[in-house]
Design an enzyme around this catalytic site. Structure first.
Site, PDB file in Angstrom:
ATOM      1  N   ASN A  22      -2.741  22.404  29.409  1.00  0.00           N
ATOM      2  CA  ASN A  22      -1.634  23.288  29.770  1.00  0.00           C
ATOM      3  C   ASN A  22      -1.561  23.429  31.283  1.00  0.00           C
ATOM      4  OD1 ASN A  22      -3.345  25.639  30.635  1.00  0.00           O
ATOM      5  ND2 ASN A  22      -4.039  25.398  28.527  1.00  0.00           N
ATOM      6  N   ARG A  23      -0.636  24.220  31.768  1.00  0.00           N
ATOM      7  CA  ARG A  23      -0.331  24.239  33.201  1.00  0.00           C
ATOM      8  C   ARG A  23      -1.175  25.221  34.004  1.00  0.00           C
ATOM      9  NH1 ARG A  23       6.106  24.524  33.346  1.00  0.00           N
ATOM     10  NH2 ARG A  23       5.621  25.257  35.439  1.00  0.00           N
TER      11      ARG A  23
END
Ligand code: CTP
Length: 219
Positions: A22-23
């Site tokens: 994820n970011r």
């Protein structure tokens, strides 16, 4: 106090080349670790892969890749911790099968089967002993308050720091953040938009990780 902080994303491997992640940049977690060191705590940082340099003065840094590795490190450290702040964006799912050979493309649609990872924060909530302070994060796009309060109860937390992922100036990759802190006792405190470093200090002050003392403003 021994303070345990988690930061960054986890990576869940699919084959030797690919992973699901994820970011999360790790910025909020590293800012919390820096603030905990600055406040004089014995600070342990467990971090998923990110490009940041661990702050100076940590008692221990544990670098991990997957949710399973993070779970093992965090549960071991929590046994002797006075407080834990779980800021890591742990992947909720991992590929059910790891392929030791690189997966080759063909003309068909590829369907991945994913299985749940351990909810590390919920595990800490069920291990928590009297006197231990447990703080989680809730990153939301919708119904922030309702979702955060649900996580606070479900995971047996003392506080949860909720933030919105869909507004400018806050969330994963930003250098700034704004959070609403909810406590199990029903308190609700908004930390206004500021650098992640200032927000980190405010979180430690409000939640009682940093014991308030004379002349020390709480936010
Ligand atoms: N968390 C965790 N282990 C997981 C997932 C999340 O320890 N497998 C922790 C995060 O570090 C964070 C909190 O749980 O402190 C909430 O994470 P979040 O991703 O916002 O929520 P989820 O529990 O994953 O719930 P949902 O998928 O419903 O948003």
């Amino acid at each position: 106090m021994k303070v345990l902080i988690t930061a960054g994303p986890t990576r869940e491997a699919l084959d030797p080349m690919r992973y699901i992640s994820n970011r999360s940049s790790g910025k909020m977690g590293y800012a919390l670790a820096e603030a905990a060191v600055k406040a004089g705590h014995e600070t342990v940082l467990v971090s998923g892969p990110c490009s940041l340099t661990p702050p100076e003065g940590l008692a221990k840094f544990v670098g991990v890749i997957s949710a399973a590795e993070m779970a093992e490190a965090v549960k071991a450290e929590f046994q002797t911790a006075d407080a834990a702040v779980m800021c890591a964006a742990v992947a909720d799912y991992r590929p059910k099968q790891f392929s030791t050979s690189k997966i080759k493309k063909n003309d068909e649609t590829l369907i991945l089967e994913l299985e749940r990872t351990e909810d590390i924060l919920a595990s800490l909530g069920s291990m928590k002993k009297p006197g231990q302070l447990l703080i989680g994060f809730a990153a939301e796009t919708d119904d922030m308050e309702k979702n955060a309060l649900g996580k606070l109860q479900r995971k047996n937390l003392d506080w949860i720091a909720a933030n919105r992922l869909d507004l400018p100036g806050q969330g994963a990759e930003s250098n700034t953040n704004t959070v609403v802190l909810y406590s199990v006792k029903g308190e609700q405190i908004t930390i206004p938009l500021a650098s992640k470093r200032d927000v980190a200090e405010a979180i430690l002050n409000v939640t009682g990780v940093n014991k308030p003392c004379k002349g020390n403003s709480i936010i």
